[in-house]
Design a protein around this motif. Structure first.
Motif, PDB file in Angstrom:
ATOM      1  N   VAL A 328       3.182  19.500 -12.952  1.00 41.94           N
ATOM      2  CA  VAL A 328       3.087  18.111 -13.410  1.00 41.94           C
ATOM      3  C   VAL A 328       1.607  17.727 -13.455  1.00 41.94           C
ATOM      4  N   GLU A 329       0.997  17.865 -14.628  1.00 40.48           N
ATOM      5  CA  GLU A 329      -0.440  17.608 -14.772  1.00 40.48           C
ATOM      6  C   GLU A 329      -0.749  16.146 -15.090  1.00 40.48           C
ATOM      7  N   VAL A 330       0.257  15.416 -15.526  1.00 40.99           N
ATOM      8  CA  VAL A 330       0.076  14.003 -15.888  1.00 40.99           C
ATOM      9  C   VAL A 330      -0.374  13.202 -14.669  1.00 40.99           C
ATOM     10  N   PRO A 331      -1.313  12.263 -14.826  1.00 45.17           N
ATOM     11  CA  PRO A 331      -1.636  11.376 -13.697  1.00 45.17           C
ATOM     12  C   PRO A 331      -0.423  10.537 -13.311  1.00 45.17           C
ATOM     13  N   VAL A 332      -0.201  10.420 -12.007  1.00 45.71           N
ATOM     14  CA  VAL A 332       1.025   9.812 -11.489  1.00 45.71           C
ATOM     15  C   VAL A 332       0.697   8.708 -10.487  1.00 45.71           C
ATOM     16  N   ALA A 333       1.435   7.612 -10.579  1.00 43.27           N
ATOM     17  CA  ALA A 333       1.407   6.554  -9.558  1.00 43.27           C
ATOM     18  C   ALA A 333       2.783   6.488  -8.910  1.00 43.27           C
ATOM     19  N   LEU A 334       2.829   6.479  -7.581  1.00 40.76           N
ATOM     20  CA  LEU A 334       4.087   6.438  -6.845  1.00 40.76           C
ATOM     21  C   LEU A 334       4.228   5.117  -6.105  1.00 40.76           C
ATOM     22  N   ASP A 347      10.321  12.577   2.590  1.00 43.83           N
ATOM     23  CA  ASP A 347      10.511  13.315   1.339  1.00 43.83           C
ATOM     24  C   ASP A 347       9.489  12.888   0.288  1.00 43.83           C
ATOM     25  N   VAL A 348       9.186  11.603   0.228  1.00 44.16           N
ATOM     26  CA  VAL A 348       8.171  11.119  -0.708  1.00 44.16           C
ATOM     27  C   VAL A 348       6.808  11.695  -0.358  1.00 44.16           C
ATOM     28  N   GLU A 349       6.530  11.801   0.928  1.00 44.55           N
ATOM     29  CA  GLU A 349       5.247  12.358   1.346  1.00 44.55           C
ATOM     30  C   GLU A 349       5.124  13.823   0.945  1.00 44.55           C
ATOM     31  N   GLN A 350       6.199  14.574   1.061  1.00 41.37           N
ATOM     32  CA  GLN A 350       6.174  15.968   0.613  1.00 41.37           C
ATOM     33  C   GLN A 350       5.953  16.048  -0.890  1.00 41.37           C
ATOM     34  N   LEU A 351       6.629  15.185  -1.636  1.00 36.93           N
ATOM     35  CA  LEU A 351       6.428  15.116  -3.085  1.00 36.93           C
ATOM     36  C   LEU A 351       4.988  14.790  -3.412  1.00 36.93           C
ATOM     37  N   ARG A 352       4.449  13.763  -2.768  1.00 33.45           N
ATOM     38  CA  ARG A 352       3.058  13.348  -3.030  1.00 33.45           C
ATOM     39  C   ARG A 352       2.083  14.478  -2.747  1.00 33.45           C
ATOM     40  N   TYR A 360      -2.439   7.212  -7.388  1.00 31.24           N
ATOM     41  CA  TYR A 360      -2.153   5.943  -6.714  1.00 31.24           C
ATOM     42  C   TYR A 360      -0.822   6.067  -6.004  1.00 31.24           C
ATOM     43  N   HIS A 361      -0.770   5.587  -4.777  1.00 28.40           N
ATOM     44  CA  HIS A 361       0.495   5.547  -4.039  1.00 28.40           C
ATOM     45  C   HIS A 361       0.533   4.262  -3.230  1.00 28.40           C
ATOM     46  N   GLN A 362       1.566   3.472  -3.457  1.00 28.28           N
ATOM     47  CA  GLN A 362       1.709   2.219  -2.730  1.00 28.28           C
ATOM     48  C   GLN A 362       3.063   2.159  -2.056  1.00 28.28           C
ATOM     49  N   VAL A 363       3.044   1.825  -0.770  1.00 28.13           N
ATOM     50  CA  VAL A 363       4.270   1.552  -0.027  1.00 28.13           C
ATOM     51  C   VAL A 363       4.510   0.051  -0.117  1.00 28.13           C
ATOM     52  N   VAL A 364       5.705  -0.346  -0.546  1.00 32.97           N
ATOM     53  CA  VAL A 364       6.020  -1.762  -0.752  1.00 32.97           C
ATOM     54  C   VAL A 364       5.812  -2.534   0.550  1.00 32.97           C
ATOM     55  N   ALA A 365       5.210  -3.705   0.443  1.00 31.59           N
ATOM     56  CA  ALA A 365       4.834  -4.490   1.618  1.00 31.59           C
ATOM     57  C   ALA A 365       6.034  -4.940   2.446  1.00 31.59           C
ATOM     58  N   ASP A 366       7.166  -5.194   1.809  1.00 29.77           N
ATOM     59  CA  ASP A 366       8.366  -5.622   2.519  1.00 29.77           C
ATOM     60  C   ASP A 366       8.962  -4.427   3.275  1.00 29.77           C
ATOM     61  N   TYR A 387       1.763  -4.701  -9.674  1.00 29.75           N
ATOM     62  CA  TYR A 387       0.891  -3.552  -9.412  1.00 29.75           C
ATOM     63  C   TYR A 387       1.112  -2.453 -10.453  1.00 29.75           C
ATOM     64  N   VAL A 388       2.352  -2.322 -10.916  1.00 29.77           N
ATOM     65  CA  VAL A 388       2.634  -1.367 -11.989  1.00 29.77           C
ATOM     66  C   VAL A 388       1.867  -1.750 -13.242  1.00 29.77           C
TER      67      VAL A 388
END
Length: 395
Positions: A328-334, A347-352, A360-366, A387-388
């Motif tokens: 996956v060479e495309v720039p990605v925001a999670l 699991d998200v951390e392993q993916l990242r 960019y990676h943002q964990v939702v504030a709530d 943010y998106v």
């Protein structure tokens, strides 16, 4: 009385008392879009293996003339497991992602993968045949998503497009890039909401059911049932009444929802609950669900496991191949959340970690934000979408 039987009885009682549901209940995605005054288009796309899929489009914002010369970059929104294009429009225009993008100058396209409410046609197969349902999300990544992208680029004459995937919409993106890496050149930027590749740390009813994957497949084969959770018109009508916020039965709808995806009562848009549940679940194949079950057991991000003999036939290996996220060479925001039962933080951390170009990676504030909150939450516009829009504008 079972929950379902009680829901049916109470909803019919509500109907007999003349309770009026939300005006968007049982409306299709194009009808919902048109209700708010936006232009809505329906496009049909045929995959290389013969599935006829429905794309929904909002070509421009509500305040922009159709003949405007302003360039509108195409963006493809791809839904989650058991969902449809409706997930992106089931809120008011100042809240729902599709309208926000259209009003921000994007040409918005929303895909519907094979087997859901809008994509149950094939050039030669019928949904009544088991052969129609012999697919998982692996085929969606190999056939459906490339077909969507090629069609959109041909229609718009754009060189590339933006992509926003939610849950399974991210899974099929990673799968596509593994099998068809040339599509890296056709996607400018990718946003992953509640991103899913690994699911070994998922929890909730789906995770608890995963050890029974072999039994589920055997029962489906025995009873000749290959479609999973497509309620149909009657159940949609029942839910539209029973889940109305003005009725006490709506509490049952909330509880069923919370048990599946996690509880976040503060963010549940109760006004739209009957609309949400008359559109979701939108159905899929048994194999699509059991593919995730297999991964919950193995802890791997891999292709469908057909068993040793068929695996040798299809993969030339006893075991299903693993997907390679480095392709996956495309720039990605999670965008992820701490209370997500299906896209669990580990699991998200392993993916990242395995994706080579996460910018960019943002964990939702709530801290209570759940999986479906990415498309259903009252404040998703402030917690996620603003943010998106900001990160998209940079690319």
């Amino acid at each position: 009385m079972t929950n379902l039987a009680g829901l049916i009885l109470l909803s019919l009682t509500a109907a007999s008392l003349g309770t009026s549901p939300h005006p968007l209940v049982n409306k299709s995605t194009p009808q919902i879009i048109a209700y708010y005054g936006y232009p809505a288009e329906v496009h049909l796309v045929t995959t290389d293996d013969g599935y006829i899929l429905e794309l929904h489009r909002i070509p421009h914002g509500i305040k922009e003339a159709q003949n405007s010369t302003r360039p509108r970059p195409p963006i493809l929104l791809q839904h989650c497991l058991l969902c449809s294009s409706a997930e992106f429009v089931m809120n008011t225009p100042d809240k729902a992602l599709a309208y926000l993008l259209a009003d921000s100058g994007y040409d918005v396209w929303m895909g519907n993968v094979r087997g859901n409410t809008y994509s149950k046609n094939h050039v030669s197969l019928s949904p009544r045949q088991k052969e129609f349902w012999q697919f998982s999300w692996a085929e969606m990544g190999y056939y459906d998503l490339p077909a969507f992208i090629d069609y959109i680029l041909s229609k718009t004459q754009a060189e590339d497009l933006y992509y926003v995937g939610f849950s399974m919409g991210t899974t099929i993106f990673w799968a596509m890039m593994n099998d068809r890496p040339e599509y890296n050149q056709k996607v400018r930027f990718m946003v992953g909401l509640g991103p899913v590749a690994y699911v070994g740390n998922a929890k909730g009813p789906l995770a608890r059911a995963s050890p029974r994957v072999a039994m589920i497949e055997s029962l489906a084969k025995f009873f000749g049932k290959y479609e999973f959770l497509s309620f149909g018109f009657l159940m949609d009508k029942i839910l539209s009444f029973a889940c109305d916020e003005r009725l006490f039965t709506s509490a049952l709808c909330r509880n069923i929802l919370f048990k599946m995806t996690g509880a976040n009562r503060e963010q549940l848009n109760e006004e739209f609950l009957p609309v949400l549940l008359s559109n979701t679940p939108a159905g899929t194949s048994i194999w699509t669900v059991t593919h995730y079950f297999q991964e919950m057991i193995s802890g791997n991000f891999q292709k469908y496991d057909y068993g040793e003999n068929l695996n040798l036939e299809k993969y030339n290996s006893k075991y299903p191949p693993k997907y390679n996220l480095s392709k996956v060479e495309v720039p990605v925001a999670l965008f992820s959340s701490e209370n997500d039962w299906l896209a669990a933080p580990k699991d998200v951390e392993q993916l990242r970690h395995e994706l080579p170009n996460v910018v960019y990676h943002q964990v939702v504030a709530d801290p209570m934000f759940t999986h479906l909150d990415f498309v259903w939450a009252k404040d998703a516009d402030q917690l996620v979408y603003k943010y998106v829009l900001k990160i998209l504008s940079v690319f």
